[in-house]
Design an enzyme around this catalytic site. Structure first.
Site, PDB file in Angstrom:
ATOM      1  N   ASN A   1       0.880  -1.171   0.000  1.00  0.00           N
ATOM      2  CA  ASN A   1       0.000   0.000   0.000  1.00  0.00           C
ATOM      3  C   ASN A   1       0.917   1.220   0.000  1.00  0.00           C
ATOM      4  OD1 ASN A   1      -2.804   0.896   2.214  1.00  0.00           O
ATOM      5  ND2 ASN A   1      -2.431   1.435   0.103  1.00  0.00           N
TER       6      ASN A   1
ATOM      7  N   ASN B   1      -6.626  10.413  -0.396  1.00  0.00           N
ATOM      8  CA  ASN B   1      -6.677   9.315  -1.348  1.00  0.00           C
ATOM      9  C   ASN B   1      -6.015   9.713  -2.664  1.00  0.00           C
ATOM     10  OD1 ASN B   1      -8.241   7.489   0.290  1.00  0.00           O
ATOM     11  ND2 ASN B   1     -10.044   8.735  -0.154  1.00  0.00           N
TER      12      ASN B   1
ATOM     13  N   CYS C   1      -5.734   5.681   7.633  1.00  0.00           N
ATOM     14  CA  CYS C   1      -5.147   4.610   6.833  1.00  0.00           C
ATOM     15  C   CYS C   1      -4.191   3.832   7.733  1.00  0.00           C
ATOM     16  CB  CYS C   1      -4.412   5.174   5.623  1.00  0.00           C
ATOM     17  SG  CYS C   1      -3.596   3.922   4.609  1.00  0.00           S
ATOM     18  N   GLY C   2      -4.488   2.551   7.962  1.00  0.00           N
ATOM     19  CA  GLY C   2      -3.696   1.759   8.895  1.00  0.00           C
ATOM     20  C   GLY C   2      -2.291   1.481   8.410  1.00  0.00           C
ATOM     21  N   ASN C   3      -2.130   1.200   7.109  1.00  0.00           N
ATOM     22  CA  ASN C   3      -0.785   1.063   6.565  1.00  0.00           C
ATOM     23  C   ASN C   3      -0.097   2.419   6.512  1.00  0.00           C
ATOM     24  OD1 ASN C   3      -0.849  -1.775   6.024  1.00  0.00           O
ATOM     25  ND2 ASN C   3      -2.103  -1.384   4.233  1.00  0.00           N
TER      26      ASN C   3
ATOM     27  N   GLU D   1     -10.514   0.173  -2.553  1.00  0.00           N
ATOM     28  CA  GLU D   1     -10.524   1.322  -1.660  1.00  0.00           C
ATOM     29  C   GLU D   1     -11.265   2.497  -2.276  1.00  0.00           C
ATOM     30  OE1 GLU D   1      -7.411   2.496   0.963  1.00  0.00           O
ATOM     31  OE2 GLU D   1      -6.112   0.868   0.259  1.00  0.00           O
TER      32      GLU D   1
ATOM     33  N   CYS E   1      -4.668  -2.905   2.631  1.00  0.00           N
ATOM     34  CA  CYS E   1      -5.418  -1.844   3.326  1.00  0.00           C
ATOM     35  C   CYS E   1      -5.429  -2.213   4.798  1.00  0.00           C
ATOM     36  CB  CYS E   1      -6.839  -1.736   2.775  1.00  0.00           C
ATOM     37  SG  CYS E   1      -7.872  -0.531   3.644  1.00  0.00           S
ATOM     38  N   GLY E   2      -4.771  -1.406   5.622  1.00  0.00           N
ATOM     39  CA  GLY E   2      -4.651  -1.746   7.040  1.00  0.00           C
ATOM     40  C   GLY E   2      -5.972  -1.700   7.771  1.00  0.00           C
ATOM     41  N   THR E   3      -6.732  -0.600   7.604  1.00  0.00           N
ATOM     42  CA  THR E   3      -8.042  -0.550   8.249  1.00  0.00           C
ATOM     43  C   THR E   3      -8.960  -1.617   7.675  1.00  0.00           C
ATOM     44  OG1 THR E   3      -8.675   1.213   6.711  1.00  0.00           O
ATOM     45  CG2 THR E   3      -7.940   1.881   8.919  1.00  0.00           C
TER      46      THR E   3
END
Length: 311
Positions: free
Chosen positions: A26, A90, A99-101, A241, A250-252
């Site tokens: 990502n 985005n 965004c988790g990543n 996404e 996608c982390g989340t």
């Protein structure tokens, strides 16, 4: 070091330094703007993230001190240690809550730029549009307290275990979905086989009805067989996404997929999950949060691959 030429609308950013980084594929363009001197327009973001005419990335992250961003300034009242704010956009230029990543790569970028010092075993509080996130450095990556999760349509989730219908190109029939908020919206669809997961065409956005109020990211998850090994649950996932398209990770979304699969699996489901995505593997853990709610922890790598100057 490389130069990247922007469209005419982006010329005010000439001379701005940037980095390119990723977390399990990502990928992001990152710029340091500690004092909030730059206003980067959606058109400029889209130009920077264009993979043919710009640098290329799933999104852009601006590192700015929280005091210079309205959303960050609001967080400082209750979290004075959240010095840095992750201003995330985005790839199409639209705002995103979290965004988790990206937050792992963001903290790695702050370290690489000499803006913070963070040794393994220590943590940093970061401001985001999805609230504050506490990021701990590990020996091989970063671990993020993503905060509490919640169902977007809780009554439907409790009653039926699903809340929407998702139509996807390449998937033969519409499938039920379950919508989860991780500070940003997700709709998770379970598929039975890896072949069906591979056949899903995520070049176009799946159609979700009803659609969560602010749109949604859509995850397609296949549970392993067996689902649990040595106390860890295993799933494989792809994601479309919102505002980007399909991404390698996608982390989340991985957190949301673990939330939904764990819910469907029932009371005996584990609290630790390994989520395989096209870009690698991330780890998700559920734990009691300090606010009395169940929190989700996301662990994975972060890499800076290039530095440059906008020409």
């Amino acid at each position: 070091m490389t130069d990247a030429h922007l469209p005419a609308a982006g010329t005010p950013l000439t001379g701005l330094r940037f980095s390119k980084g990723h977390g399990t594929g990502n990928d992001f363009v990152l710029v340091a703007d500690p004092d909030g001197a730059h206003i980067i327009t959606p058109e400029q973001v889209a130009g920077l993230c264009d993979r043919h005419r710009g640098i290329g990335g799933d999104g852009l992250i601006r590192a700015v001190r929280s005091q210079h961003v309205p959303e960050g300034l609001a967080l400082l009242a209750d979290h004075p240690d959240a010095e840095w704010f992750m201003d995330y956009r985005n790839g199409d230029g639209s705002l995103s809550e979290m965004c988790g990543n990206g937050v792992r790569v963001f903290v790695h970028f702050l370290i690489e730029q000499g803006l913070v010092v963070l040794h393994p075993g220590h943590s940093l509080t970061i401001g985001t549009r999805g609230g504050v996130k506490v990021v701990a450095r590990t020996d091989n990556g970063y671990m993020v307290d993503m905060g509490p999760w919640e169902f977007i349509f809780p009554e439907q989730a409790a009653e039926r275990g699903m809340d929407s219908i998702v139509e996807t190109s390449g998937v033969d029939v519409a499938r039920p979905g379950l919508s989860v908020s991780m500070g940003n919206p997700h709709t998770v669809v379970a598929l039975p086989t890896l072949d069906e997961l591979a056949a899903a065409n995520l070049t176009t956005a799946p159609e979700v009805a009803p659609l969560p109020p602010h749109g949604t990211n859509v995850e397609f998850a296949v549970p392993a067989e067996p689902l649990v090994s040595d106390g860890v649950g295993y799933i494989t996932m792809r994601v479309h996404e919102r505002g980007v398209g399909e991404t390698l990770s996608c982390g989340t979304g991985a957190c949301a997929a673990a939330v939904a699969t764990r819910f469907w699996a029932g009371d005996d489901a584990p609290d630790v999950w390994a989520v395989d995505v096209p870009g690698g593997t991330v780890r998700v853990r559920f734990f009691p949060g300090p606010d009395g709610r169940e929190h989700v922890e996301l662990s994975g790598p972060a890499v800076i691959v290039a530095d440059g100057v906008l020409a």
